[in-house]
Design a protein around this motif. Sequence first.
Motif, PDB file in Angstrom:
ATOM      1  N   ILE A   1       0.967  -0.935  -0.034  1.00  0.00           N
ATOM      2  CA  ILE A   1      -0.046  -0.223   0.062  1.00  0.00           C
ATOM      3  C   ILE A   1       0.858   1.199  -0.078  1.00  0.00           C
ATOM      4  N   VAL A   2       0.916   2.081  -1.195  1.00  0.00           N
ATOM      5  CA  VAL A   2       1.752   3.430  -1.096  1.00  0.00           C
ATOM      6  C   VAL A   2       0.897   4.511  -1.051  1.00  0.00           C
ATOM      7  N   VAL A   3       1.266   5.453  -0.168  1.00  0.00           N
ATOM      8  CA  VAL A   3       0.710   6.589   0.091  1.00  0.00           C
ATOM      9  C   VAL A   3       1.503   7.681   0.207  1.00  0.00           C
ATOM     10  N   ALA A   4       1.302   8.591  -0.971  1.00  0.00           N
ATOM     11  CA  ALA A   4       2.198   9.863  -1.132  1.00  0.00           C
ATOM     12  C   ALA A   4       1.613  11.113  -0.172  1.00  0.00           C
ATOM     13  N   VAL A   5       2.356  11.726   0.535  1.00  0.00           N
ATOM     14  CA  VAL A   5       1.637  12.692   1.280  1.00  0.00           C
ATOM     15  C   VAL A   5       2.635  13.922   1.285  1.00  0.00           C
TER      16      VAL A   5
ATOM     17  N   ALA B   1      -1.282  -1.053  -4.031  1.00  0.00           N
ATOM     18  CA  ALA B   1      -2.460  -0.234  -4.021  1.00  0.00           C
ATOM     19  C   ALA B   1      -2.084   1.173  -3.432  1.00  0.00           C
ATOM     20  N   THR B   2      -2.537   2.118  -4.272  1.00  0.00           N
ATOM     21  CA  THR B   2      -2.455   3.634  -3.886  1.00  0.00           C
ATOM     22  C   THR B   2      -3.712   4.347  -3.271  1.00  0.00           C
ATOM     23  N   ILE B   3      -3.407   5.229  -2.426  1.00  0.00           N
ATOM     24  CA  ILE B   3      -4.397   5.904  -1.767  1.00  0.00           C
ATOM     25  C   ILE B   3      -3.854   7.096  -1.433  1.00  0.00           C
ATOM     26  N   ASP B   4      -4.965   8.388  -1.345  1.00  0.00           N
ATOM     27  CA  ASP B   4      -4.318   9.338  -1.040  1.00  0.00           C
ATOM     28  C   ASP B   4      -4.434   9.503   0.667  1.00  0.00           C
ATOM     29  N   GLY B   5      -3.462  10.429   1.147  1.00  0.00           N
ATOM     30  CA  GLY B   5      -3.137  10.507   2.463  1.00  0.00           C
ATOM     31  C   GLY B   5      -3.910  11.627   3.327  1.00  0.00           C
ATOM     32  N   ASP B   6      -5.186  12.179   2.773  1.00  0.00           N
ATOM     33  CA  ASP B   6      -5.920  13.228   3.139  1.00  0.00           C
ATOM     34  C   ASP B   6      -7.162  12.526   3.969  1.00  0.00           C
ATOM     35  N   GLY B   7      -7.398  11.342   3.874  1.00  0.00           N
ATOM     36  CA  GLY B   7      -8.420  10.898   4.404  1.00  0.00           C
ATOM     37  C   GLY B   7      -9.733  10.503   3.566  1.00  0.00           C
ATOM     38  N   GLN B   8      -9.810  11.024   2.390  1.00  0.00           N
ATOM     39  CA  GLN B   8     -10.919  10.977   1.672  1.00  0.00           C
ATOM     40  C   GLN B   8     -11.013   9.611   1.134  1.00  0.00           C
ATOM     41  N   ASP B   9     -10.117   8.736   1.000  1.00  0.00           N
ATOM     42  CA  ASP B   9     -10.173   7.434   0.417  1.00  0.00           C
ATOM     43  C   ASP B   9     -10.349   6.519   1.678  1.00  0.00           C
TER      44      ASP B   9
ATOM     45  N   ALA C   1       3.308   6.966  14.230  1.00  0.00           N
ATOM     46  CA  ALA C   1       2.388   5.942  13.815  1.00  0.00           C
ATOM     47  C   ALA C   1       2.799   4.713  13.946  1.00  0.00           C
ATOM     48  N   ARG C   2       3.932   4.541  13.963  1.00  0.00           N
ATOM     49  CA  ARG C   2       4.630   2.982  14.018  1.00  0.00           C
ATOM     50  C   ARG C   2       4.343   2.536  15.401  1.00  0.00           C
ATOM     51  N   ARG C   3       3.632   3.299  16.081  1.00  0.00           N
ATOM     52  CA  ARG C   3       3.168   2.810  17.610  1.00  0.00           C
ATOM     53  C   ARG C   3       1.715   2.167  17.451  1.00  0.00           C
ATOM     54  N   ILE C   4       1.176   2.311  16.264  1.00  0.00           N
ATOM     55  CA  ILE C   4       0.018   1.752  16.006  1.00  0.00           C
ATOM     56  C   ILE C   4       0.153   0.308  15.930  1.00  0.00           C
ATOM     57  N   PRO C   5      -0.763  -0.587  16.537  1.00  0.00           N
ATOM     58  CA  PRO C   5      -0.514  -1.999  16.323  1.00  0.00           C
ATOM     59  C   PRO C   5      -0.940  -2.360  15.009  1.00  0.00           C
TER      60      PRO C   5
ATOM     61  N   ASN D   1      -3.512  14.641   9.446  1.00  0.00           N
ATOM     62  CA  ASN D   1      -4.082  13.324   8.927  1.00  0.00           C
ATOM     63  C   ASN D   1      -3.433  11.870   9.147  1.00  0.00           C
ATOM     64  N   ILE D   2      -2.323  12.134   9.344  1.00  0.00           N
ATOM     65  CA  ILE D   2      -1.552  10.732   9.329  1.00  0.00           C
ATOM     66  C   ILE D   2      -2.165   9.908  10.419  1.00  0.00           C
ATOM     67  N   SER D   3      -2.348  10.313  11.634  1.00  0.00           N
ATOM     68  CA  SER D   3      -2.727   9.420  12.758  1.00  0.00           C
ATOM     69  C   SER D   3      -4.149   8.590  12.168  1.00  0.00           C
TER      70      SER D   3
END
Length: 258
Positions: free
Chosen positions: A21-25, A106-114, A69-73, A31-33
């Motif tokens: 999963i590739v996310v360009a930001v 798989a690509t998605i945006d990092g703004d939460g719209q996807d 975010a690496r702290r997220i299980p 929005n990251i968390s």
Amino acid sequence: MTEQSKTTGAILDKGAPVLSIVVAVLNEQENISSVCSEIAGVLSTLPAVEVVFVDDGSSDGTVAALIEARRIPGLETLRILSHDHCCGKSGAMRTGVRHARGTWIATIDGDGQDDPAEIAALLAMAMAAAEKGRAPLVVGTRPKRSDTVWRKLATRFANGLRQRLLNDGCPDTGAPMKVFRRSDFLDLPYFEGLHRFLPAMMQSYGIPLLCKPVHHRSRLHGQSKYTNFGRAVVGVRDLPGVMWLRNRTRLPSSVREC
């Protein structure tokens, strides 16, 4: 045995994931968390997967937020790639795909719209089609966009113009949510703006297109990095170049070694 790819720098081995999963930001600190938490929540619905974020030279705390975010299980092995300056969305996507280890991207945006929950269905479509023939590009189209009226109009104009001139058969060619085979993307000529023309470019290389409507949401925080006018100008400017590339592409249907 591990094989070092000379062309991409990616490490491919027997333990490589099926999907990356590739996310360009760019400047998406707020929005990251939320985005990472949503991605972590769907990992169990996917085959072996890695998550790769590419920071395109952000000037805020995006990288720090990604490290946190690496702290997220489930995201303990989150991969973070960072540009030293902004190269554009296509450049960031290319960096992510080049360094990815999965067969599928798989690509998605990092703004939460996807919605990351859509990835499993898109990947299933891609893999099912690949079992019967050529691996496709699957685009998650947005029939009901959660955007401003002006942005919807700008997108409708851009998509209509692309379809008229390129005849790519995709109603939402700029949709950020896509699934495709990594090697197919890396075969394409690179230029900034490529992400807007993936259906047309991949079709030139014999890659079939599949479309599936997906859920689209409002941006969580912040504003788009592009104005409606700027997005339209860039898209129109790139069209002649894309038309030239497609016209000059000559590929054999098969290759036989004698």
